[in-house]
Design a protein around this motif. Structure first.
Motif, short mmCIF file in Angstrom:
data_model
loop_
_atom_site.label_atom_id
_atom_site.label_comp_id
_atom_site.label_asym_id
_atom_site.label_seq_id
_atom_site.Cartn_x
_atom_site.Cartn_y
_atom_site.Cartn_z
N VAL A 62 0.84 -1.20 0.00
CA VAL A 62 0.00 0.00 0.00
C VAL A 62 0.88 1.26 0.00
N GLY A 63 0.50 2.21 -0.85
CA GLY A 63 1.27 3.45 -0.98
C GLY A 63 2.06 3.50 -2.28
N VAL A 114 -12.45 -4.31 -8.89
CA VAL A 114 -12.09 -3.26 -7.93
C VAL A 114 -11.17 -2.27 -8.64
N VAL A 115 -11.53 -1.00 -8.62
CA VAL A 115 -10.65 0.00 -9.24
C VAL A 115 -10.31 1.09 -8.21
N GLY A 116 -9.01 1.36 -8.14
CA GLY A 116 -8.54 2.46 -7.30
C GLY A 116 -8.26 3.64 -8.21
N VAL A 117 -8.98 4.72 -8.02
CA VAL A 117 -8.84 5.87 -8.94
C VAL A 117 -8.74 7.17 -8.14
N ALA A 118 -8.12 8.17 -8.80
CA ALA A 118 -7.99 9.46 -8.13
C ALA A 118 -9.01 10.46 -8.69
N ASN A 119 -9.74 10.08 -9.72
CA ASN A 119 -10.74 10.99 -10.29
C ASN A 119 -11.78 10.22 -11.12
N ASP A 120 -12.86 10.91 -11.49
CA ASP A 120 -13.96 10.26 -12.23
C ASP A 120 -13.52 9.78 -13.62
N ARG A 121 -12.63 10.57 -14.26
CA ARG A 121 -12.25 10.23 -15.62
C ARG A 121 -11.59 8.83 -15.67
N ALA A 122 -10.70 8.58 -14.73
CA ALA A 122 -10.03 7.27 -14.70
C ALA A 122 -11.07 6.16 -14.52
N ALA A 151 -12.65 2.56 -5.42
CA ALA A 151 -11.94 2.83 -4.17
C ALA A 151 -10.89 3.89 -4.43
N ASP A 152 -10.27 4.39 -3.35
CA ASP A 152 -9.11 5.26 -3.57
C ASP A 152 -7.90 4.36 -3.82
N LEU A 153 -6.78 4.96 -4.19
CA LEU A 153 -5.62 4.15 -4.56
C LEU A 153 -5.17 3.23 -3.41
N PRO A 154 -4.94 3.76 -2.19
CA PRO A 154 -4.47 2.85 -1.14
C PRO A 154 -5.44 1.72 -0.81
N THR A 155 -6.74 2.02 -0.81
CA THR A 155 -7.70 0.95 -0.47
C THR A 155 -7.66 -0.16 -1.52
N SER A 156 -7.53 0.23 -2.79
CA SER A 156 -7.51 -0.81 -3.83
C SER A 156 -6.30 -1.72 -3.66
N GLU A 157 -5.17 -1.15 -3.26
CA GLU A 157 -3.97 -1.99 -3.04
C GLU A 157 -4.21 -2.91 -1.83
N LEU A 158 -4.85 -2.36 -0.82
CA LEU A 158 -5.09 -3.14 0.40
C LEU A 158 -6.08 -4.27 0.19
N LYS A 194 -6.44 -6.24 -2.23
CA LYS A 194 -5.78 -7.45 -2.73
C LYS A 194 -5.03 -8.21 -1.64
N VAL A 195 -4.21 -7.51 -0.86
CA VAL A 195 -3.43 -8.23 0.16
C VAL A 195 -4.33 -8.67 1.31
N ALA A 196 -5.40 -7.93 1.56
CA ALA A 196 -6.34 -8.35 2.61
C ALA A 196 -7.02 -9.65 2.18
N ALA A 197 -7.42 -9.73 0.91
CA ALA A 197 -8.09 -10.94 0.41
C ALA A 197 -7.15 -12.15 0.53
N ASN A 198 -5.92 -11.99 0.07
CA ASN A 198 -4.98 -13.12 0.14
C ASN A 198 -4.63 -13.47 1.59
N SER A 199 -4.58 -12.47 2.46
CA SER A 199 -4.29 -12.76 3.87
C SER A 199 -5.44 -13.54 4.49
N PHE A 200 -6.66 -13.17 4.12
CA PHE A 200 -7.83 -13.88 4.65
C PHE A 200 -7.81 -15.34 4.20
N LEU A 201 -7.52 -15.55 2.91
CA LEU A 201 -7.48 -16.91 2.38
C LEU A 201 -6.39 -17.73 3.07
N ALA A 202 -5.22 -17.11 3.26
CA ALA A 202 -4.12 -17.80 3.94
C ALA A 202 -4.53 -18.14 5.38
N THR A 203 -5.25 -17.22 6.01
CA THR A 203 -5.68 -17.43 7.39
C THR A 203 -6.65 -18.60 7.49
N LYS A 204 -7.55 -18.67 6.49
CA LYS A 204 -8.52 -19.77 6.48
C LYS A 204 -7.79 -21.12 6.41
#
Ligand code: UGA
Length: 436
Positions: free
Chosen positions: A126-127, A168-176, A197-204, A206-216
């Protein structure tokens, strides 16, 4: 005029994305620095195994819409540029190596036409997207950057790209967002949920989903350890808890744990990033998830020793499966191959079979024994270890195999074989998390 697309990085993710976008009717150019890969893809041939993608690629190459090149200036005509390069674990720590993502953006920046959109699909800490967007506004102010994480599973790559369970799309404006909606219109029209989503949330995401799957997976493997200690059966436990829709029955297959090019490195990179952000404690549990996962490999080796003897030097072990999961030839961080190599290092003679991954496995561990058929693999073996749940292993006839082996002992590291069938053929059958 229809949008033109480029895909930068033609590995697993990029080749799949390029072929799938072409199948939606777009002109797509795939760019990669590896001339061998590009030569194969240009002929419509896949450099790796993925069910269904081989035929799709060949078909799309024939349409003339899909092209591949090593020349980065070829992206100049495209309006949308998907960054699909790898972000492996760095050599000196847990963090992700971002050098490929950075070089991809630098390489295309001079060729970006006015109004074009760079879209990151790679899994990044993220970032990263915000940093790249700032960099791009300096070097190519005529372009914008968005993030669009990918959730495809190996073995289901085409299906997951063309009929994903969400976009899921992380964008900084409507045009994108509008541009991305145009690209994905045929998929959105299927009723696919669209999440802006905003840019950081979109990055998160993905890793949140994979972390959840790994946790399961590690959760059920931890339950397997407790079942072993308490005399229970983890397969029955998983089935029983899985009927609760809040828990769900998927990704509760106990066994030797998760591997591959994504889950292990993603949870580690997530921990490293959280620490940088001052949120180390929030992800401390992932360290335990990783530890449970690696312990599963050790546990299966313990069962082998318990069945044979502590000293493995005089035994031959047949290993069924080398890929990190079925329907894939990927051996990156494969639990199966790791276990095979550890047994060999402990002195056993190890012979490995896999329907698709032998070539890749041999490159990684040239000194392991390999067999072209299951029969050849198990011949004169003292024990069979089932480590990747390919369909053909589930369909094996234990009666027929019995005459080939020295000892009728099988250990199911994936809880996928039919225990009753093997026992009826008088095999000693053991599985992780099942004491009976
Ligand atoms: C994973 C995610 O599932 C995808 O959604 C994601 O897009 C992808 O990573 C990625 O980041 O690119 P993949 O690596 O193809 O996909 O593999 P999975 O199907 O998630 O399996 C991962 C590992 O977990 C395999 O080794 C598999 O054998 C193991 N596993 C899976 C279990 O041990 N038990 C289970 O119940 C399920």
């Amino acid at each position: 005029m229809a949008l033109k697309l480029s895909v930068v990085g033609c590995g697993y993710l990029g080749a799949t994305h390029a072929a799938c976008m072409s199948s939606l009717g777009f002109d797509v150019v795939g760019v990669d620095t590896d001339p061998e890969k590009i030569a194969l893809l240009s002929k419509g041939e896949l450099p790796f195994y993925e069910p269904g993608l081989d035929t799709l690629l060949a078909t799309e190459i024939k349409t003339g819409r899909l092209k591949f090149t090593t020349d980065f200036s070829a992206v100049a005509e495209a309006d949308v540029h998907f960054i699909c390069v790898g972000t492996p674990q760095s050599k000196d720590g847990l963090a992700a190596d971002l050098s490929y993502v950075k070089s991809a953006v630098t390489a295309i920046a001079p060729h970006l036409k006015s109004g074009s959109l760079v879209v990151g699909k790679s899994t990044v800490p993220v970032g990263t997207a915000q940093g790249l967007r700032e960099q791009l506004t300096q070097s190519a102010p005529q372009a914008d950057l968005a993030w669009n994480p990918e959730f495809l599973r190996e073995g289901f790559a085409v299906e997951d790209t063309l009929t994903p369970n969400r976009l899921v799309v992380g964008v900084a404006n409507d045009r994108a967002e509008e541009i991305l909606k145009e690209v994905y219109k045929p998929i959105i029209d299927l009723g696919t949920p669209w999440i802006r989503a905003d840019l950081p949330t979109s990055e998160l995401v993905k890793v949140a989903a994979n972390s959840f799957l790994a946790t399961k997976i590690s959760f059920i493997n931890a339950m397997a350890e407790v079942c072993e200690a308490a005399g229970g059966d983890v397969t029955v436990l998983a089935k029983a808890i899985g009927y609760d829709p809040r828990i769900g029955n998927r990704f509760l297959q106990a066994g030797i744990g998760f591997g591959g090019g994504c889950l292990p490195k993603d949870i580690r990179a997530f921990m490293a990033r959280a620490e940088e952000l001052g949120a180390k404690q929030a992800l401390e549990f992932l360290r335990e998830i990783d530890a449970i996962n690696l312990r599963a490999r050790q546990r299966v080796i313990d069962v082998v020793r318990a069945e044979l003897t502590e000293d493995l030097t005089s035994y031959t072990i047949a290993v069924l499966g080398a890929a990190f999961k079925p329907d894939s030839d990927d051996v990156r961080d494969s639990p199966a191959l790791d276990i095979a190599a550890q047994l060999q290092a402990a002195g056993a003679a190890v012979v490995v079979h896999d329907p698709k991954a032998i070539e890749n496995a041999r490159k990684r561990f040239p000194n392991l024994g390999f067999a072209a058929s299951v029969e050849e693999c198990v011949k004169d073996s003292d024990l069979i270890l089932h480590l990747t749940e390919w369909r053909e292993y589930r369909d094996l006839d234990p009666k027929a195999l019995a005459s080939l082996v020295k000892k009728k002992i099988v250990i199911d590291g994936r809880n996928a074989l039919d225990r009753d069938k093997w026992r009826a053929a008088e095999w000693q059958f053991h599985a992780l998390g099942r004491t009976d």
